[in-house]
Design a protein around this motif. Structure first.
Motif, PDB file in Angstrom:
ATOM      1  N   GLU A   7      41.015  38.319  51.380  1.00  9.35           N
ATOM      2  CA  GLU A   7      39.761  37.862  50.756  1.00  9.35           C
ATOM      3  C   GLU A   7      39.018  38.977  50.019  1.00  9.35           C
ATOM      4  OE1 GLU A   7      37.340  36.187  53.854  1.00  9.35           O
ATOM      5  OE2 GLU A   7      36.933  38.132  54.800  1.00  9.35           O
ATOM      6  N   LYS A   8      39.182  40.214  50.489  1.00  6.10           N
ATOM      7  CA  LYS A   8      38.433  41.313  49.875  1.00  6.10           C
ATOM      8  C   LYS A   8      38.863  41.607  48.446  1.00  6.10           C
ATOM      9  CE  LYS A   8      36.684  43.755  53.877  1.00  6.10           C
ATOM     10  NZ  LYS A   8      37.066  44.769  54.862  1.00  6.10           N
ATOM     11  N   ILE A   9      40.082  41.240  48.096  1.00 10.77           N
ATOM     12  CA  ILE A   9      40.529  41.511  46.723  1.00 10.77           C
ATOM     13  C   ILE A   9      40.820  40.217  45.942  1.00 10.77           C
ATOM     14  CG2 ILE A   9      41.396  43.865  47.020  1.00 10.77           C
ATOM     15  CD1 ILE A   9      43.880  41.093  47.064  1.00 10.77           C
ATOM     16  N   ALA A  10      40.624  39.076  46.600  1.00  6.03           N
ATOM     17  CA  ALA A  10      40.976  37.793  45.981  1.00  6.03           C
ATOM     18  C   ALA A  10      40.232  37.591  44.654  1.00  6.03           C
ATOM     19  CB  ALA A  10      40.687  36.644  46.941  1.00  6.03           C
ATOM     20  N   GLU A  11      38.950  37.904  44.679  1.00  5.05           N
ATOM     21  CA  GLU A  11      38.115  37.661  43.504  1.00  5.05           C
ATOM     22  C   GLU A  11      38.603  38.451  42.285  1.00  5.05           C
ATOM     23  OE1 GLU A  11      33.344  37.696  43.415  1.00  5.05           O
ATOM     24  OE2 GLU A  11      34.319  37.271  45.357  1.00  5.05           O
ATOM     25  N   GLN A  12      39.048  39.649  42.548  1.00  2.11           N
ATOM     26  CA  GLN A  12      39.547  40.473  41.445  1.00  2.11           C
ATOM     27  C   GLN A  12      40.991  40.095  41.080  1.00  2.11           C
ATOM     28  OE1 GLN A  12      39.572  44.701  42.283  1.00  2.11           O
ATOM     29  NE2 GLN A  12      40.437  45.187  40.256  1.00  2.11           N
ATOM     30  N   PHE A  13      41.821  39.870  42.135  1.00  2.00           N
ATOM     31  CA  PHE A  13      43.257  39.730  41.906  1.00  2.00           C
ATOM     32  C   PHE A  13      43.673  38.380  41.320  1.00  2.00           C
ATOM     33  CE2 PHE A  13      47.534  38.590  43.582  1.00  2.00           C
ATOM     34  CZ  PHE A  13      48.264  39.443  42.767  1.00  2.00           C
ATOM     35  N   LEU A  14      43.133  37.301  41.836  1.00  2.00           N
ATOM     36  CA  LEU A  14      43.651  35.987  41.422  1.00  2.00           C
ATOM     37  C   LEU A  14      43.466  35.712  39.921  1.00  2.00           C
ATOM     38  CD1 LEU A  14      42.900  33.842  44.613  1.00  2.00           C
ATOM     39  CD2 LEU A  14      45.137  34.527  43.723  1.00  2.00           C
ATOM     40  N   PRO A  15      42.279  35.964  39.359  1.00  2.00           N
ATOM     41  CA  PRO A  15      42.151  35.757  37.905  1.00  2.00           C
ATOM     42  C   PRO A  15      43.066  36.690  37.103  1.00  2.00           C
ATOM     43  CG  PRO A  15      39.991  35.922  38.954  1.00  2.00           C
ATOM     44  CD  PRO A  15      40.997  36.317  39.983  1.00  2.00           C
ATOM     45  N   MET A  16      43.209  37.909  37.591  1.00  2.00           N
ATOM     46  CA  MET A  16      44.084  38.896  36.940  1.00  2.00           C
ATOM     47  C   MET A  16      45.524  38.386  36.911  1.00  2.00           C
ATOM     48  SD  MET A  16      44.272  42.748  38.489  1.00  2.00           S
ATOM     49  CE  MET A  16      45.688  43.816  38.209  1.00  2.00           C
ATOM     50  N   LEU A  17      45.967  37.821  38.028  1.00  2.00           N
ATOM     51  CA  LEU A  17      47.323  37.283  38.125  1.00  2.00           C
ATOM     52  C   LEU A  17      47.491  36.081  37.201  1.00  2.00           C
ATOM     53  CD1 LEU A  17      50.121  37.122  39.610  1.00  2.00           C
ATOM     54  CD2 LEU A  17      49.023  35.522  41.185  1.00  2.00           C
ATOM     55  N   GLU A  18      46.487  35.214  37.215  1.00  2.00           N
ATOM     56  CA  GLU A  18      46.573  34.000  36.397  1.00  2.00           C
ATOM     57  C   GLU A  18      46.672  34.350  34.907  1.00  2.00           C
ATOM     58  OE1 GLU A  18      43.145  31.393  36.567  1.00  2.00           O
ATOM     59  OE2 GLU A  18      44.462  29.626  36.561  1.00  2.00           O
ATOM     60  N   ASP A  19      45.847  35.300  34.491  1.00  2.00           N
ATOM     61  CA  ASP A  19      45.886  35.711  33.082  1.00  2.00           C
ATOM     62  C   ASP A  19      47.246  36.300  32.724  1.00  2.00           C
ATOM     63  OD1 ASP A  19      43.331  34.858  32.802  1.00  2.00           O
ATOM     64  OD2 ASP A  19      42.412  36.857  32.910  1.00  2.00           O
ATOM     65  N   ALA A  20      47.754  37.150  33.603  1.00  2.00           N
ATOM     66  CA  ALA A  20      49.045  37.785  33.330  1.00  2.00           C
ATOM     67  C   ALA A  20      50.151  36.735  33.269  1.00  2.00           C
ATOM     68  CB  ALA A  20      49.354  38.822  34.404  1.00  2.00           C
ATOM     69  N   ALA A  21      50.092  35.757  34.151  1.00  2.00           N
ATOM     70  CA  ALA A  21      51.101  34.694  34.157  1.00  2.00           C
ATOM     71  C   ALA A  21      51.051  33.930  32.841  1.00  2.00           C
ATOM     72  CB  ALA A  21      50.886  33.749  35.337  1.00  2.00           C
ATOM     73  N   ASN A  22      49.843  33.586  32.425  1.00  2.00           N
ATOM     74  CA  ASN A  22      49.707  32.782  31.217  1.00  2.00           C
ATOM     75  C   ASN A  22      50.287  33.459  29.976  1.00  2.00           C
ATOM     76  OD1 ASN A  22      48.661  30.631  32.574  1.00  2.00           O
ATOM     77  ND2 ASN A  22      46.509  31.238  32.271  1.00  2.00           N
ATOM     78  N   GLU A  23      50.380  34.771  30.033  1.00  2.00           N
ATOM     79  CA  GLU A  23      50.979  35.480  28.901  1.00  2.00           C
ATOM     80  C   GLU A  23      52.497  35.314  28.830  1.00  2.00           C
ATOM     81  OE1 GLU A  23      49.796  39.571  28.424  1.00  2.00           O
ATOM     82  OE2 GLU A  23      47.684  38.971  28.630  1.00  2.00           O
ATOM     83  N   VAL A  24      53.127  35.080  29.995  1.00  2.00           N
ATOM     84  CA  VAL A  24      54.594  34.936  29.982  1.00  2.00           C
ATOM     85  C   VAL A  24      55.061  33.529  30.358  1.00  2.00           C
ATOM     86  CG1 VAL A  24      55.373  37.316  30.229  1.00  2.00           C
ATOM     87  CG2 VAL A  24      54.587  36.077  32.255  1.00  2.00           C
ATOM     88  N   GLN A  25      54.504  32.989  31.407  1.00  2.00           N
ATOM     89  CA  GLN A  25      54.927  31.677  31.900  1.00  2.00           C
ATOM     90  C   GLN A  25      53.836  31.170  32.839  1.00  2.00           C
ATOM     91  OE1 GLN A  25      57.691  29.377  31.707  1.00  2.00           O
ATOM     92  NE2 GLN A  25      56.198  28.250  32.965  1.00  2.00           N
ATOM     93  N   ALA A  26      53.180  30.100  32.452  1.00  2.00           N
ATOM     94  CA  ALA A  26      52.114  29.557  33.296  1.00  2.00           C
ATOM     95  C   ALA A  26      52.681  29.121  34.641  1.00  2.00           C
ATOM     96  CB  ALA A  26      51.441  28.384  32.597  1.00  2.00           C
ATOM     97  N   ILE A  27      51.909  29.382  35.715  1.00  2.00           N
ATOM     98  CA  ILE A  27      52.305  28.951  37.059  1.00  2.00           C
ATOM     99  C   ILE A  27      51.331  27.867  37.502  1.00  2.00           C
ATOM    100  CG2 ILE A  27      52.466  29.679  39.477  1.00  2.00           C
ATOM    101  CD1 ILE A  27      53.039  32.534  38.397  1.00  2.00           C
TER     102      ILE A  27
END
Lengths: 416, 416
Positions: A265-285
């Protein structure tokens, strides 16, 4: 006598004939098989074309049809695989332990063949050849039961192998194909305790489950991978992003692809949007997430209990936010299929605890789960990835196809 | 929730709690158990007396009753067995293989506990304590299902062990007794795939067969020994006589005692009367023999097909005369229970061929089959003798109660 009893008897006889084959004889025969597969390319393509035509008629998807397809290139690759098995060290006869005991008995425990191995598998025809070569290298006979989709290809491949063996003077029944692909016959195979020493199912979760439930022959469960990646509070988030994307996207249809994401939970706020953006650049999950994660991801949908237990084999991933390492470990242990699990962290204590306490065949620190593979692990070969604890766990190489025997030599010793 | 589900859940939880116990902690706890068993001698004798009284009432034979009996001496022996397990090397955490692969991943395969082991056994109460100590030393939880005959003794023994563990601060559910000895509950245990990782039946052929047929939990078959001694044409007949008598007579009720004699026709005429005379001096053997052997033995009766497949566990022995080594090997492989087999010969080629081709866990040259035993083989302990090929074969020591896990450490590696 049933069809399977006939095959079983023949296999048992062939396994006995195989016992006396030396390493160099086995290697020479594998080389014969390699050459024969390549020289029979035309025949193999013709037979494979029948399966491809049938697949088209049945409206099978292009991805599935591609798994079925043989090409000259692929046949060369399959043949090359056989040659590589010839190059591997032979585990048969290797001494596991040896000593003279207090009674003066010379005791030597050696690696031995299992006897007769059976394999029930789906689709890809290369599995027939791979399984044969590994069984043969370990002096085991093998009975292959492939899927209906690939029956013509499998028939042709097994015929070519049997011809090469016969030319080499070996009983061709060391490899037999179950040509009747009915479920009744498959179930006979699962009951054949008098003829089969080990049954390996390879395929989807449903196949594995059926074999596990119905088989009286000892089974090694393989391949179902509900793999998790836990991104710890002390993770390098750049690294975590790369690892999650690789494990999820690089080849989603395989068992060592990740299916579940667990985030502190301590890094969720930072990590999840970062992951989603990175995914969208190659392959949406498609994220199926708990409440907390849903609030942080733009496109997530709420996860069901079943989602957390599912091996999607697709661009779908479940997400769970946890408040501690312990909660992450408990979560993983609840849903794991005991295949491959990973933690991303820079915290040494967290890494050690995760590896020690997560109950799976392979537990990673700071690497993608996609590496779980007999070749990558350096075993030289792979007949499957065991997700159970008995006999073999994780990638199964040649050693997993062996048993042992104690040789005891005395000079007339009796027990007092 | 069924009774077995309750025990299973508790065992699974206890197994997880056990994971973090170090070797020295385990050894200290085993020492506590040793002391407690001795200090509770009076209680154990009182509870054992109930079983003995019940056995008398049920008209159980003196031999069987004796197997059930505890004495201060025997309790001391059982406790000493626990202390010896504390002294054994701990296989848990041992590195099976370790290397850095081509991707730079540090891969280490380590020995791990199986999780929850269950054991179904007959009569002798010492088995409860032995099985607990071996399971505990390997960080496994164990569920014990002993026979009805020994229920009071087993209850008392398990209670004493649990008290010692509790005093030592360990979850006592690491060892649980199935107090309901009904067959229905035993069958629930055989179906408990969600809770039990390995089921070991220990007892007669009928018990083993039932468990093998009904269990969905992975089983290791143990102990049935239809052991043969083949007296070759080039045998030292004095040695052969001593070995056959020892293997048949010294302790006929055990699995490594010989049940079948195979004799080469060239020495049958000389050997069989010699053996019969020698037996009659110490303990007459009832020979059940083929025609040729019947004509050479004074007291033999004709053998039935069933006799050749029977583990007599008595002063009875089947006899078969063969005309070649090959026939002897084929004969043994037809009737073997894959436990222990022996050849008596001075011919090196015959000895090697017999050892290589006979399909059993232990194959002897010029020694009694009675030596097949974990302690005698130097494994330090024994939880049973596996007669199957998967996971473990022959005497099972601590290693047979372990699985493995791959630990993989990377620096952010992803698969290309």
């Amino acid at each position: 006598m049933t069809y399977i009893e006939t095959l079983g008897k023949q296999a048992k006889k062939a396994a006995r004939d195989l016992l006396s084959l030396s390493t160099s004889e086995k290697n020479a025969l594998l080389t014969l098989v390699t050459k024969r597969l390549v020289s029979e390319t035309a025949l193999l393509l013709t037979e494979n074309a029948k399966d491809l035509a049938q697949a088209k008629e049945n409206g099978i998807s292009e991805i599935m049809t591609d798994r079925l397809r043989l090409t000259p290139e692929r046949i060369k690759g399959i043949a090359e695989g056989v040659r590589q098995v010839a190059d591997l060290e032979d585990p048969i006869g290797q001494v596991v332990r040896g000593y003279t005991n207090l009674d003066g008995l010379k005791i030597v425990q050696k690696r031995m063949p299992l006897g007769v191995i059976a394999m029930i598998f789906e689709s890809r025809p290369n599995v027939s050849v791979d399984a044969f070569s590994l069984a043969f290298k370990t002096n085991n006979a093998i009975i292959l039961r492939g899927g209906r989709d690939a029956i013509n290809s499998n028939k042709a491949l097994v015929m070519v192998i049997r011809q090469a063996l016969e030319d080499g003077g070996v009983n061709p029944d060391v490899v037999q194909l179950v040509e009747n692909t009915s479920h009744v016959v498959a179930e006979d195979l699962m009951q054949a305790v008098d003829y089969v020493d080990l049954l390996i199912p390879r395929g989807g979760a449903k196949l594995i489950q059926t074999v596990k439930e119905k088989s009286k022959v000892p089974v090694i469960e393989t391949g179902v991978g509900n793999c998790h990646i836990y991104v710890d509070e002390f993770a390098d988030l750049e690294m975590a992003t790369k690892i999650v994307l690789n494990a999820k996207i690089q080849r989603p249809s395989v068992c060592n692809a990740a299916e579940s994401l667990v985030v502190h939970e301590k890094i969720a706020e930072q990590f999840l949007p970062m992951l989603e953006d990175a995914a969208n650049e190659v392959q949406a999950i498609e994220f199926r997430a708990d409440e907390k994660a849903c609030s942080l991801l733009k496109t997530a949908v709420p996860a069901t209990e079943e989602d957390y237990a599912t091996e999607f084999l697709d661009y779908i991933m479940s997400v769970k936010v946890v408040s501690s390492l312990e909660e992450a470990i408990a979560w993983v242990n609840t849903y794991t299929s005991s295949h491959s699990e990973a933690i991303v962290t820079r915290d040494l204590v967290a890494a050690e605890k995760f590896q020690d306490q997560v109950d799976a065949a392979a537990v990673y620190v700071n690497a993608s789960t996609r590496f779980t593979d007999g070749f990558v692990f350096g075993l030289g070969a792979e007949i499957g990835i065991s997700t159970q604890k008995m006999h073999a766990r994780g990638p199964m190489g040649l050693e997993a196809l062996t048993s042992t025997k104690f040789y005891i030599n005395g000079q007339g010793q009796i027990r007092e």
